[in-house]
Motif scaffolding. Structure first.
Motif, PDB file in Angstrom:
ATOM      1  N   THR A   3      38.477  38.547  39.880  1.00 26.71           N
ATOM      2  CA  THR A   3      39.658  37.949  40.485  1.00 26.71           C
ATOM      3  C   THR A   3      40.338  38.933  41.401  1.00 26.71           C
ATOM      4  OG1 THR A   3      41.004  38.608  38.592  1.00 26.71           O
ATOM      5  CG2 THR A   3      40.065  36.385  38.550  1.00 26.71           C
ATOM      6  N   VAL A   4      41.105  38.403  42.300  1.00 24.81           N
ATOM      7  CA  VAL A   4      41.784  39.238  43.288  1.00 24.81           C
ATOM      8  C   VAL A   4      43.175  39.553  42.806  1.00 24.81           C
ATOM      9  CG1 VAL A   4      42.539  39.407  45.674  1.00 24.81           C
ATOM     10  CG2 VAL A   4      40.475  38.130  45.120  1.00 24.81           C
ATOM     11  N   ALA A   5      43.465  40.809  42.682  1.00 24.16           N
ATOM     12  CA  ALA A   5      44.807  41.209  42.272  1.00 24.16           C
ATOM     13  C   ALA A   5      45.765  41.073  43.431  1.00 24.16           C
ATOM     14  CB  ALA A   5      44.795  42.642  41.763  1.00 24.16           C
ATOM     15  N   LYS A   6      46.941  40.526  43.133  1.00 24.75           N
ATOM     16  CA  LYS A   6      47.954  40.347  44.169  1.00 24.75           C
ATOM     17  C   LYS A   6      49.206  41.112  43.763  1.00 24.75           C
ATOM     18  CE  LYS A   6      46.428  35.652  45.287  1.00 24.75           C
ATOM     19  NZ  LYS A   6      46.796  34.241  45.373  1.00 24.75           N
ATOM     20  N   ILE A 345      38.024  42.067  47.166  1.00 22.77           N
ATOM     21  CA  ILE A 345      37.612  42.458  45.817  1.00 22.77           C
ATOM     22  C   ILE A 345      36.711  43.691  45.808  1.00 22.77           C
ATOM     23  CG2 ILE A 345      37.753  40.075  45.021  1.00 22.77           C
ATOM     24  CD1 ILE A 345      34.655  40.082  44.915  1.00 22.77           C
ATOM     25  N   THR A 346      36.193  44.099  46.974  1.00 28.46           N
ATOM     26  CA  THR A 346      35.298  45.253  47.014  1.00 28.46           C
ATOM     27  C   THR A 346      36.118  46.540  47.022  1.00 28.46           C
ATOM     28  OG1 THR A 346      33.728  43.971  48.340  1.00 28.46           O
ATOM     29  CG2 THR A 346      33.373  46.344  48.216  1.00 28.46           C
ATOM     30  N   PRO A 347      35.869  47.456  46.107  1.00 24.34           N
ATOM     31  CA  PRO A 347      36.572  48.745  46.146  1.00 24.34           C
ATOM     32  C   PRO A 347      36.352  49.447  47.482  1.00 24.34           C
ATOM     33  CG  PRO A 347      35.342  48.492  44.093  1.00 24.34           C
ATOM     34  CD  PRO A 347      34.916  47.367  44.987  1.00 24.34           C
ATOM     35  N   VAL A 414      43.020  34.979  48.854  1.00 24.79           N
ATOM     36  CA  VAL A 414      43.131  36.426  48.834  1.00 24.79           C
ATOM     37  C   VAL A 414      44.471  36.874  49.400  1.00 24.79           C
ATOM     38  CG1 VAL A 414      40.660  36.738  49.029  1.00 24.79           C
ATOM     39  CG2 VAL A 414      42.023  36.698  51.092  1.00 24.79           C
ATOM     40  N   ASP A 415      45.224  35.942  49.902  1.00 25.20           N
ATOM     41  CA  ASP A 415      46.519  36.246  50.495  1.00 25.20           C
ATOM     42  C   ASP A 415      47.626  35.657  49.641  1.00 25.20           C
ATOM     43  OD1 ASP A 415      45.208  37.428  52.600  1.00 25.20           O
ATOM     44  OD2 ASP A 415      45.222  35.622  53.816  1.00 25.20           O
TER      45      ASP A 415
END
Length: 416
Positions: A3-6, A345-347, A414-415
Motif C-alpha cells: 500500500t502507498v503511505a500518505k 511504492i518503489t524505494p 497515490v495522491d
C-alpha cells in the motif's frame, strides 16, 4: 499487496507550474525530445543520402535502438548508485558532442557510415541512462500529492514534443542535411542549462553503503519486482499491449492506403493519433482521481479490445482514424495511473533498477511486434491481421480481468 503511505504535507505545496525545479527539468527535457526526435527522423535520410543503401539505413536504426535492450538493467543499477543529476548532466554533454560531431564531419566533407553508427549507438546509450535517471528523480522534485499530475505533464510533454519533432526532422533535412543535427546539439545544451539551474537533489539521502557487485544489485531490483504482484502483472500487460501497438502501426497504415488515403492523409491520421495521446495525457489526472487502479487497468484493456473490433471492420478512413486516435488516448491514462503508483511504492534506492526491469520487459515487445505485424500482413492481409490482433487484445483484457493481483489491488490513489 503493498500500500502507498500518505503523509500530510508539512506546509503549502507549491503548484507544479510554480515549481521552479520541476519546470526547469520539464522544459529542458521537452526541448531535448524535440531535437532528438528530429535527428532520429533525419538519421535514415542521411544514411540513404550518404550510401544510397536501404540496408545501411536499417543498420543505423538498429545500432541506435540496440542500447535499449543491452543497457537497461546495468543502467538502472548505476542510476541508483551514482548522483542522478550529475549523471544526467554528463549525458547531455556527451549527446551534444555526438550530434555536433556529425555536423562538423558534414561541414568538413568527412562523414562516414561508421561515424554515424558510433554516434547513434552512443546517443542511444546515454539516452537510456538519462531517461531512467529523469524518471526516478520525479518524486524528489515535486511536492506531496503531485506525483500523478507530474507524470501526466511528462506524458503530454513527450507526446507533444514527438509530434513536433517528427515532421520538423524531415523539413529541416530538406533545408540542409546538417540542420536537424545542429538542432539536436543545441537542444541538449538547453536541457543542460536547465539541469545546472535545478537546486533540488534527484535522489533521497543515501544513508547506507551499497555492497555487492553489479549483478547482485540488478538482482535486488528484480527480486523486489517479483514480490510486487500488481506491478509485475501490469508490466506484463504493458508488454502485451506494446506488442499490439507496434504491430498495429504498420497494419493501420496499409489499411488506410487500401481505403484510398494519400501519404498526406496517412500523415494526418498519425498526427490525429498523436493528438489523441496528448489529450489523454492532459486528462489522465482526472481519470486517476475518479477511478481505482484496478478499474483503470481492466477498463483500458477492454476499451482497447472494443476499438480493435472497430478497426477490423472500419471501411472508411475517418472511422479508422477516430478509432486509432482513441486507442492512443487511452495509453497515457494507463501510463500515468500505473506509473505513478509504481514510483510511489518503489524505494528511492531501487527506483532506477525497478524502472530498468519494467522498461526492459515492455520495450522488448516492440521489435517483436514490428516483426509480427509485417509477417501477418504478408500472410493474411490487413483485415485478417487486424482481426488476429483484436483476438490478442481480448485475451489481454481477459487476463487483466481475471488477474487476482489486479482485482485485489487496494491502492486507489497515490495522491492525496
Amino acid at each position: 499487496m503493498t500500500t502507498v503511505a500518505k503523509s500530510p504535507p508539512d506546509g503549502p505545496v507549491t503548484p507544479l507550474h510554480r515549481n521552479r525545479d520541476f519546470m526547469l527539468l520539464w522544459s529542458g527535457s521537452a526541448v531535448s525530445i524535440v531535437g532528438s526526435t528530429a535527428s532520429t527522423v533525419a538519421y535514415p535520410l542521411l544514411v540513404l543520402a550518404l550510401t544510397g543503401s536501404a540496408s545501411d539505413a536499417g543498420i543505423a536504426g538498429f545500432f541506435a535502438l540496440l542500447p535499449t535492450l543491452l543497457f537497461q538493467l546495468p543502467a538502472g543499477a548505476l542510476v541508483d548508485r551514482w548522483n542522478r543529476k550529475r549523471l544526467m548532466i554528463w549525458c547531455d554533454v556527451l549527446r551534444c558532442l555526438g550530434a555536433a560531431s556529425i555536423v562538423a564531419a558534414m561541414v568538413l566533407g568527412e562523414l562516414r557510415l561508421a561515424h554515424i553508427l558510433v554516434v547513434g549507438f552512443a546517443e542511444g546509450t546515454f539516452s537510456v541512462f538519462y531517461g531512467l535517471a529523469a524518471h526516478a528523480a520525479v518524486p524528489n522534485v515535486v511536492g506531496p500529492g503531485q506525483l500523478r499530475q507530474a507524470l501526466s505533464h511528462n506524458e503530454a510533454r513527450g507526446r507533444a514534443a514527438t509530434m513536433l519533432g517528427t515532421p520538423l526532422g524531415g523539413i529541416l533535412f530538406g533545408v540542409g542535411r546538417s540542420v536537424p543535427f545542429l538542432l539536436d546539439a543545441v537542444s541538449y545544451l538547453v536541457a543542460l542549462v536547465g539541469l545546472l539551474l535545478v537546486r533540488k537533489d534527484f535522489e533521497a539521502e543515501r544513508t547506507t553503503r551499497r555492497t555487492g557487485g553489479m549483478a547482485s544489485q540488478v538482482w535486488e531490483g528484480l527480486v523486489w519486482l517479483k514480490d510486487q504482484p500488481f506491478v509485475r502483472a501490469t508490466t506484463l500487460l504493458v508488454a502485451g499491449s506494446n506488442f499490439l501497438f507496434r504491430a498495429l502501426f504498420l497494419i493501420v497504415i496499409v489499411m488506410a492506403t487500401a481505403a484510398g488515403a494519400s501519404s498526406a492523409g496517412i500523415g494526418i491520421m498519425v498526427g490525429a493519433a498523436g493528438a489523441g495521446g496528448v489529450l489523454g495525457s492532459l486528462t489522465a489526472t482526472w481519470f486517476g482521481r475518479r477511478f481505482s487502479l484496478a478499474a483503470l487497468v481492466i477498463g483500458a484493456n477492454w476499451v482497447w479490445a472494443l476499438l480493435m473490433g472497430v478497426i477490423v471492420y472500419a471501411d472508411h478512413l475517418v472511422v479508422l482514424t477516430v478509432a486509432y486516435a482513441a486507442m492512443w488516448f487511452v495509453g497515457p491514462v494507463w501510463n500515468v495511473a500505473v506509473g505513478s503508483y509504481q514510483l510511489a511504492i518503489t524505494p528511492d534506492r531501487l527506483r532506477g533498477r525497478v524502472l530498468a526491469a519494467t522498461s526492459m520487459l515492455s520495450a522488448g515487445a516492440l521489435p517483436i511486434g514490428a516483426l509480427v505485424g509485417g509477417l501477418l500482413l504478408d500472410a493474411v492481409g490487413p483485415q485478417r491481421a487486424a482481426a488476429a490482433l483484436a483476438v490478442w487484445m481480448v485475451l489481454l483484457a481477459c487476463a487483466a480481468t481475471f488477474s487476482r493481483s489486479v482485482r485485489r489491488s487496494t491502492a486507489d490513489s497515490v495522491d492525496s
